[in-house]
Design an enzyme around this catalytic site. Structure first.
Site, PDB file in Angstrom:
ATOM      1  CG  ASP A   9      30.193  -6.621  63.569  1.00 39.92           C
ATOM      2  OD1 ASP A   9      31.392  -6.486  63.253  1.00 39.92           O
ATOM      3  OD2 ASP A   9      29.838  -6.800  64.755  1.00 39.92           O
ATOM      4  CG  ASP A  14      33.590  -3.867  62.554  1.00 44.48           C
ATOM      5  OD1 ASP A  14      33.557  -5.049  62.214  1.00 44.48           O
ATOM      6  OD2 ASP A  14      33.245  -3.469  63.693  1.00 44.48           O
TER       7      ASP A  14
HETATM    8  C1  BDR Z   1      34.575  -7.290  68.562  1.00 41.17           C
HETATM    9  O1  BDR Z   1      33.224  -6.966  68.909  1.00 41.17           O
HETATM   10  C2  BDR Z   1      32.798  -5.821  68.196  1.00 41.17           C
HETATM   11  O2  BDR Z   1      32.174  -4.906  69.026  1.00 41.17           O
HETATM   12  C3  BDR Z   1      34.027  -5.224  67.585  1.00 41.17           C
HETATM   13  O3  BDR Z   1      33.727  -4.632  66.335  1.00 41.17           O
HETATM   14  C4  BDR Z   1      34.997  -6.364  67.456  1.00 41.17           C
HETATM   15  O4  BDR Z   1      34.859  -7.005  66.222  1.00 41.17           O
HETATM   16  C5  BDR Z   1      35.420  -7.192  69.823  1.00 41.17           C
HETATM   17  O5  BDR Z   1      34.972  -8.095  70.780  1.00 41.17           O
HETATM   18 CA    CA Z   2      33.526  -6.044  64.426  1.00 40.90          CA
END
Ligand code: BDR
Ligand code: CA
Length: 315
Positions: A9, A14
């Site tokens: 996402d 990421d």
């Molecule tokens: C996860 O939540 C998202 O905000 C980040 O990309 C990560 O995958 C961490 O809790």
């Molecule tokens: Ca993520």
């Protein structure tokens, strides 16, 4: 050569995880499948395409758009407070000339796993929505996948969206329950190790000073995106010029499993409403409940991991 599918996402962490995988010469990214979470699936796909462009990779990496809806039937929410309105810290990067593919993400996951039996390392960095939908269509992918490594959940550390829950699991708990109980050879990289693995100002300065010529734009992007991410982590966790390393750690451990100590437990996800919604329940009892074992990465060599992460971009 490692063959990987990365489902993400594409938010700030990421994007750094993707850049790391894109720069590994021993990794072939067979597909990036985009999900909603930090932003919409459409936006996640666009952000992923921008990372491919930024990394100047020499082979074609198809990007597929996944579901904009949760598997659980709950309303999807976007983590704009964490990752900015565009998911990548509101950093403006040029639009990629490459377009997302027309095939749906879940169909692409199924097809690519069948075309490469027992070879694919599946890495999920967001909600498990696309994978849950793929499992509804084809259960054979469970035994045809080499391993599944997912960033999500917490076993002993504090949660980040609830006392016991983490964003990727709680963001689509039914999807996670479906995937964790499907029987994949699976490994969890959760807050137990990601929240205590840190990227700080010193690392960023090192990156700026030592990035290879071809990676200068990557170093500049990471520095810009970190303004938002450091700000959020200061507000949320009182971290100073510093952030946890969530998604990049999952990619690192998927490729370098020796970085983590693994404890195997049968696991399920709580899907009933209440204080524990979205919690991964790992059963340590001798007479444990009946669920497949999941490899829980409860300890890791954080310093080695962050050094590996940064040094991929440096001379
Ligand atoms: C996860 O939540 C998202 O905000 C980040 O990309 C990560 O995958 C961490 O809790
Ligand atoms: Ca993520």
């Amino acid at each position: 050569m490692y063959k990987v599918i990365i489902d993400c996402d594409t938010g700030i962490d990421d994007s750094i995880a993707l850049l790391y995988a894109l720069k590994r010469e021993d990794v072939q990214i067979m597909a990036i499948t985009a999900g909603f979470g930090n932003c919409s699936a459409q936006q996640s796909a666009q952000n992923s395409l921008k990372m491919i462009e930024l990394a100047k990779v020499k082979y074609h990496i198809p990007v597929y758009i996944g579901s904009e809806k949760t598997y659980s039937g709950t309303k999807p929410t976007y983590a704009t407070n964490v990752h900015g309105t565009n998911g990548i810290g509101d950093v403006e990067l040029p639009l990629s000339k490459q377009q997302p593919e027309t095939e749906k993400a879940d169909d692409a996951i199924i097809r690519i796993i069948h075309e490469n039996p027992h070879e694919i390392i599946l890495i999920t960095l967001g909600r498990m929505t696309n994978l849950a939908y793929a499992l509804d269509k084809d259960k054979e992918i469970v035994n045809l996948t080499k391993k599944l490594v997912f960033m999500g959940g917490t076993i002993l550390a504090a949660g980040n969206v609830g006392a016991f829950s983490e964003a990727n699991i709680a963001g689509d708990a039914l999807a996670a329950q479906k995937v964790l109980t499907a029987g994949f050879n699976s490994y969890q990289v959760g807050l137990d190790i990601t929240q205590s693995t840190h990227l700080d100002r010193t690392h960023l300065n090192y990156l700026s000073a030592n990035a290879k010529e071809e990676n200068k734009e990557i170093a500049s992007y990471i520095n810009q995106a970190m303004v938002q991410y450091f700000h959020f982590n200061h507000q949320a966790s009182e971290m100073i010029e510093c952030c946890p390393v969530h998604d990049p750690l999952a990619v690192l451990i998927a490729l370098e499993p020796q970085l983590a100590d693994v404890t195997y437990r049968p696991c399920q996800v709580e899907t009933a409403p209440g204080l524990t919604y979205g919690m991964i329940v790992a059963d340590s009892r001798v007479n444990h409940f009946d669920a497949p074992l999941c490899g829980l990465c409860l300890k890791c060599d954080s310093e080695a991991a962050v050094n590996k992460l940064i040094s991929i971009f440096c001379n």
